[in-house]
Design a protein around this motif. Structure first.
Motif, PDB file in Angstrom:
ATOM      1  N   LEU A   1       0.697  -1.302   0.201  1.00  0.00           N
ATOM      2  CA  LEU A   1       0.003   0.067  -0.031  1.00  0.00           C
ATOM      3  C   LEU A   1       0.898   1.401   0.080  1.00  0.00           C
ATOM      4  O   LEU A   1       0.601   2.116  -0.823  1.00  0.00           O
ATOM      5  CB  LEU A   1      -0.923  -0.075   1.330  1.00  0.00           C
ATOM      6  N   ALA A   2       1.984   1.170   0.753  1.00  0.00           N
ATOM      7  CA  ALA A   2       2.807   2.534   0.840  1.00  0.00           C
ATOM      8  C   ALA A   2       3.279   2.605  -0.547  1.00  0.00           C
ATOM      9  O   ALA A   2       3.492   3.788  -0.963  1.00  0.00           O
ATOM     10  CB  ALA A   2       3.886   2.151   2.009  1.00  0.00           C
ATOM     11  N   GLY A   3       3.817   1.492  -1.169  1.00  0.00           N
ATOM     12  CA  GLY A   3       4.395   1.481  -2.454  1.00  0.00           C
ATOM     13  C   GLY A   3       3.551   2.149  -3.546  1.00  0.00           C
ATOM     14  O   GLY A   3       4.047   3.100  -4.253  1.00  0.00           O
ATOM     15  N   MET A   4       2.493   1.728  -3.517  1.00  0.00           N
ATOM     16  CA  MET A   4       1.360   2.103  -4.465  1.00  0.00           C
ATOM     17  C   MET A   4       1.117   3.470  -4.346  1.00  0.00           C
ATOM     18  O   MET A   4       0.846   4.287  -5.322  1.00  0.00           O
ATOM     19  CB  MET A   4       0.185   1.173  -4.431  1.00  0.00           C
ATOM     20  N   LEU A   5       1.022   3.936  -3.129  1.00  0.00           N
ATOM     21  CA  LEU A   5       0.871   5.584  -2.882  1.00  0.00           C
ATOM     22  C   LEU A   5       2.024   6.239  -3.318  1.00  0.00           C
ATOM     23  O   LEU A   5       1.820   7.666  -2.723  1.00  0.00           O
ATOM     24  CB  LEU A   5       0.066   5.507  -1.537  1.00  0.00           C
ATOM     25  N   GLY A   6       3.123   5.749  -3.142  1.00  0.00           N
ATOM     26  CA  GLY A   6       4.370   6.739  -3.156  1.00  0.00           C
ATOM     27  C   GLY A   6       4.778   7.315  -1.944  1.00  0.00           C
ATOM     28  O   GLY A   6       5.142   8.447  -1.954  1.00  0.00           O
ATOM     29  N   LEU A   7       4.639   6.375  -0.890  1.00  0.00           N
ATOM     30  CA  LEU A   7       4.827   7.079   0.546  1.00  0.00           C
ATOM     31  C   LEU A   7       6.267   6.355   1.092  1.00  0.00           C
ATOM     32  O   LEU A   7       6.627   5.247   0.711  1.00  0.00           O
ATOM     33  CB  LEU A   7       3.724   6.890   1.406  1.00  0.00           C
ATOM     34  N   PRO A   8       6.667   7.120   2.079  1.00  0.00           N
ATOM     35  CA  PRO A   8       7.877   6.342   2.625  1.00  0.00           C
ATOM     36  C   PRO A   8       7.541   5.387   3.525  1.00  0.00           C
ATOM     37  O   PRO A   8       6.082   5.545   4.165  1.00  0.00           O
ATOM     38  CB  PRO A   8       8.684   7.420   3.492  1.00  0.00           C
ATOM     39  N   PHE A   9       8.027   4.198   3.842  1.00  0.00           N
ATOM     40  CA  PHE A   9       7.700   3.101   4.536  1.00  0.00           C
ATOM     41  C   PHE A   9       8.499   2.815   5.812  1.00  0.00           C
ATOM     42  O   PHE A   9       9.631   2.769   5.446  1.00  0.00           O
ATOM     43  CB  PHE A   9       7.272   1.810   3.717  1.00  0.00           C
ATOM     44  N   CYS A  10       7.944   2.483   6.900  1.00  0.00           N
ATOM     45  CA  CYS A  10       8.687   1.901   8.022  1.00  0.00           C
ATOM     46  C   CYS A  10       8.208   0.676   8.438  1.00  0.00           C
ATOM     47  O   CYS A  10       7.145   0.148   8.782  1.00  0.00           O
ATOM     48  CB  CYS A  10       8.573   2.745   9.254  1.00  0.00           C
ATOM     49  N   PHE A  11       9.145  -0.412   8.388  1.00  0.00           N
ATOM     50  CA  PHE A  11       8.871  -1.694   8.818  1.00  0.00           C
ATOM     51  C   PHE A  11       9.225  -2.027  10.323  1.00  0.00           C
ATOM     52  O   PHE A  11      10.413  -1.914  10.760  1.00  0.00           O
ATOM     53  CB  PHE A  11       9.602  -2.813   7.758  1.00  0.00           C
ATOM     54  N   ALA A  12       8.270  -2.661  11.125  1.00  0.00           N
ATOM     55  CA  ALA A  12       8.287  -2.794  12.340  1.00  0.00           C
ATOM     56  C   ALA A  12       8.745  -4.137  12.706  1.00  0.00           C
ATOM     57  O   ALA A  12       8.181  -4.881  13.129  1.00  0.00           O
ATOM     58  CB  ALA A  12       7.159  -2.616  13.261  1.00  0.00           C
TER      59      ALA A  12
ATOM     60  N   LYS B   1       8.766  -3.041  -5.080  1.00  0.00           N
ATOM     61  CA  LYS B   1       8.140  -3.277  -6.556  1.00  0.00           C
ATOM     62  C   LYS B   1       7.003  -2.548  -6.652  1.00  0.00           C
ATOM     63  O   LYS B   1       6.671  -2.322  -7.793  1.00  0.00           O
ATOM     64  CB  LYS B   1       8.006  -4.850  -6.175  1.00  0.00           C
ATOM     65  N   ALA B   2       6.065  -2.459  -5.803  1.00  0.00           N
ATOM     66  CA  ALA B   2       4.826  -1.633  -5.940  1.00  0.00           C
ATOM     67  C   ALA B   2       5.053  -0.393  -6.077  1.00  0.00           C
ATOM     68  O   ALA B   2       3.973   0.760  -6.542  1.00  0.00           O
ATOM     69  CB  ALA B   2       3.916  -1.861  -4.827  1.00  0.00           C
ATOM     70  N   PHE B   3       6.336   0.489  -5.778  1.00  0.00           N
ATOM     71  CA  PHE B   3       6.573   1.871  -5.550  1.00  0.00           C
ATOM     72  C   PHE B   3       6.167   2.407  -7.036  1.00  0.00           C
ATOM     73  O   PHE B   3       6.620   2.230  -7.919  1.00  0.00           O
ATOM     74  CB  PHE B   3       7.699   2.020  -4.938  1.00  0.00           C
ATOM     75  N   LYS B   4       5.436   3.446  -6.743  1.00  0.00           N
ATOM     76  CA  LYS B   4       4.950   4.547  -7.761  1.00  0.00           C
ATOM     77  C   LYS B   4       5.478   5.756  -7.578  1.00  0.00           C
ATOM     78  O   LYS B   4       5.076   6.154  -6.420  1.00  0.00           O
ATOM     79  CB  LYS B   4       3.610   4.569  -8.463  1.00  0.00           C
ATOM     80  N   ALA B   5       6.273   6.550  -8.196  1.00  0.00           N
ATOM     81  CA  ALA B   5       6.608   8.097  -7.818  1.00  0.00           C
ATOM     82  C   ALA B   5       5.448   8.768  -7.558  1.00  0.00           C
ATOM     83  O   ALA B   5       4.064   8.644  -8.167  1.00  0.00           O
ATOM     84  CB  ALA B   5       7.141   8.679  -9.025  1.00  0.00           C
ATOM     85  N   SER B   6       5.299   9.865  -6.539  1.00  0.00           N
ATOM     86  CA  SER B   6       4.204  10.436  -6.317  1.00  0.00           C
ATOM     87  C   SER B   6       4.734  12.009  -5.762  1.00  0.00           C
ATOM     88  O   SER B   6       5.581  12.445  -5.937  1.00  0.00           O
ATOM     89  CB  SER B   6       3.679   9.898  -5.086  1.00  0.00           C
ATOM     90  N   PRO B   7       3.715  12.743  -5.470  1.00  0.00           N
ATOM     91  CA  PRO B   7       4.298  13.997  -4.922  1.00  0.00           C
ATOM     92  C   PRO B   7       5.128  13.992  -3.710  1.00  0.00           C
ATOM     93  O   PRO B   7       5.491  14.944  -3.344  1.00  0.00           O
ATOM     94  CB  PRO B   7       2.824  14.748  -4.578  1.00  0.00           C
TER      95      PRO B   7
ATOM     96  N   LEU C   1       7.325  11.402  -2.945  1.00  0.00           N
ATOM     97  CA  LEU C   1       8.511  10.839  -3.119  1.00  0.00           C
ATOM     98  C   LEU C   1       8.753  10.638  -4.633  1.00  0.00           C
ATOM     99  O   LEU C   1       7.943  10.163  -5.428  1.00  0.00           O
ATOM    100  CB  LEU C   1       8.562   9.577  -2.322  1.00  0.00           C
ATOM    101  N   ASP C   2      10.025  10.560  -5.144  1.00  0.00           N
ATOM    102  CA  ASP C   2      10.483  10.204  -6.548  1.00  0.00           C
ATOM    103  C   ASP C   2      10.739   8.933  -6.577  1.00  0.00           C
ATOM    104  O   ASP C   2      10.681   8.177  -7.511  1.00  0.00           O
ATOM    105  CB  ASP C   2      11.547  11.350  -7.079  1.00  0.00           C
ATOM    106  N   SER C   3      11.407   8.303  -5.397  1.00  0.00           N
ATOM    107  CA  SER C   3      11.902   6.886  -5.302  1.00  0.00           C
ATOM    108  C   SER C   3      11.756   6.540  -3.955  1.00  0.00           C
ATOM    109  O   SER C   3      11.379   7.183  -2.984  1.00  0.00           O
ATOM    110  CB  SER C   3      13.338   6.814  -5.569  1.00  0.00           C
ATOM    111  N   PRO C   4      11.811   5.032  -3.832  1.00  0.00           N
ATOM    112  CA  PRO C   4      11.378   4.463  -2.649  1.00  0.00           C
ATOM    113  C   PRO C   4      12.168   4.931  -1.429  1.00  0.00           C
ATOM    114  O   PRO C   4      13.444   5.091  -1.627  1.00  0.00           O
ATOM    115  CB  PRO C   4      11.535   2.881  -2.817  1.00  0.00           C
TER     116      PRO C   4
END
Length: 337
Positions: A173-184, A201-207, A209-212
Motif C-alpha cells: 500500500l505504501a509503495g502504490m501510494l508513493g509514501l515512505p515506509f517503516c517496517f516494524a 516493487k509496488a512503488f510509484k512516484a508521487s508528490p 517521493l520520486d523513489s522508494p
C-alpha cells in the motif's frame, strides 16, 4: 542513519508524568548525539507506556529541539478522523516547518476495549483503512486527489506522511501510494525482507517521493558490558511473560509499569521466558555496542535500507541515554549528521 522511537516507558515505582517529561529530555539528548528523527509511539490502556497522545508530545519535543525531525510512530489512524489528523499535523508543520513527520498505521495499540472506547464506529477492514489513508493524503494536500473542503492552515510544505507496518500488505500500500515506509521488525518474530521487496516493487512516484524510501525499526539495548546489558534486558523480557509473577511475594503489586532492576535481580528465568526469547529474537536485541551494532548492520543489509529507527526500554533515564550514546559512538554519528 539512525533515528529514535520513544514508547515512553513507565517503570514500577516511577510516576507516569515523569516519564512524559523524560521523553522531552531524551529527545534533546539524542539530537545532540546526531540522531536524525525522534518519533513518539501511541499506546492506550497500558500502565507501562505514557504515550496516549503522541501529537502533544511531538509539539513539546519540537519546541525543545532545533534540528532533529520529530513525528509519530505512529498515529493509529482507524481511531480518528483523517481530517482532524491532517489539521493537527498541519498546525505542527506551521509551527516547525520542515521538521514534522506524520507516521501512521492501523495497529490496535492497546486492549480491545480501548479501541472501542476511542472510536466505537471504527470499521477495521483493509478497504476501510485504505479509504482512510486516501482521505488523509487528500487533506494533507496530495495533488492527485481532490478535497471538497478547505483544510487549514495552508502550508507551502506539509508534514511528511510515513506509512508504518509489519507485513507485505502495508508495504505494498505504501509503495502504490508513493509514501515512505517503516517496517516494524521489533513486533515480528522472523526476518521479513520480502516486505521491503514488496514495497519497492509496488512503488510509484508521487508528490511525496520520486523513489522508494524505507526504514527499519528495531528494539535494542546497548550497555558498557554484556553482563550489564543482560541485566537491563531482563526487565523487558519479564514484562513480556507471565511466569515472573509466580516468583514474587503475594504482597507485591506488579500491575503497574515495567519491572525494575530490583525486580530483575531477584528473578529466575522460567521455561516460558527462555521459549519466548528463542522464538522472538527480534523483540529485543541487546549486548555491548559492538554486538548490537553488528546486528544492526546485518539487518540493514538484509533489508537494504539506509535508515534504522531504534527504541530502547530499560530502567532509568541514564541507562537509556547511555544506550543511545554508545550506539551513536559505534556508528560515528555527529550532531550535524
Amino acid at each position: 542513519m539512525l533515528s529514535v522511537l520513544d514508547q515512553v516507558p513507565v517503570f514500577r515505582g516511577d510516576e507516569p508524568a515523569d516519564a512524559v517529561r523524560e521523553a522531552v529530555g531524551l529527545a534533546r539528548a539524542v539530537e545532540s548525539l546526531g540522531y536524525h528523527r525522534f518519533w513518539v509511539a501511541e499506546h492506550h490502556g497500558s500502565a507501562a507506556n505514557a504515550c496516549a497522545a503522541p501529537e502533544i508530545l511531538v509539539a513539546a519535543v519540537a519546541g525543545a529541539t532545533e534540528r532533529i525531525r520529530v513525528g509519530t510512530g505512529g498515529v493509529l489512524l482507524p481511531y480518528y478522523s483523517p481530517l482532524k489528523v491532517a489539521e493537527t499535523f498541519r498546525v505542527l508543520s506551521a509551527l516547525y516547518p520542515g521538521r514534522i513527520d506524520l507516521g501512521f498505521g492501523r495497529g490496535r495499540g492497546g486492549p480491545a476495549v480501548m479501541a472501542e472506547l476511542l472510536n466505537p464506529y471504527t470499521i477495521a477492514t483493509t478497504e476501510a483503512y485504505s479509504e482512510q489513508v486516501g482521505r488523509l493524503l487528500a487533506f494533507l494536500g496530495d495533488v492527485r486527489t481532490v478535497s471538497r473542503v478547505s483544510v487549514t492552515p495552508a502550508l507551502a510544505e506539509p508534514p511528511m506522511p510515513w506509512l508504518l507496518g509489519s507485513g507485505a500488505g502495508s508495504a505494498r500500500l505504501a509503495g502504490m501510494l508513493g509514501l515512505p515506509f517503516c517496517f516494524a521488525q521489533f513486533i515480528v518474530a522472523d526476518e521479513c525482507p520480502e516486505a521491503i521487496e514488496a514495497y519497492q516493487k509496488a512503488f510509484k512516484a508521487s508528490p511525496w517521493l520520486d523513489s522508494p524510501q524505507a526504514m527499519l525499526a528495531l528494539r535494542v539495548l546497548a550497555a558498557d558490558t554484556a553482563d550489564e546489558a543482560e541485566e537491563l534486558a531482563t526487565c523487558f523480557w519479564m514484562s513480556c511473560t507471565t511466569g515472573w509473577r509466580a516468583q514474587v511475594r503475594p504482597a507485591d503489586d506488579y500491575r503497574g509499569g515495567v519491572p525494575t532492576l530490583v525486580d530483575a535481580q531477584r528473578y529466575t528465568l522460567t521455561d516460558e521466558d527462555r521459549a519466548l526469547r528463542a522464538s522472538r529474537p527480534y523483540l529485543q536485541i541487546s549486548g555491548t555496542a559492538e554486538a548490537v551494532g553488528d546486528e544492526i548492520r546485518r539487518l540493514r543489509k538484509v533489508y537494504d535500507v539506509s535508515e534504522v529507527m531504534l527504541t530502547t526500554n530499560c530502567p532509568g533515564g541514564a541507562a537509556r541515554r547511555r544506550s543511545y550514546e554508545l550506539l551513536a559512538t559505534e556508528f560515528a554519528l555527529t550532531a550535524s549528521a
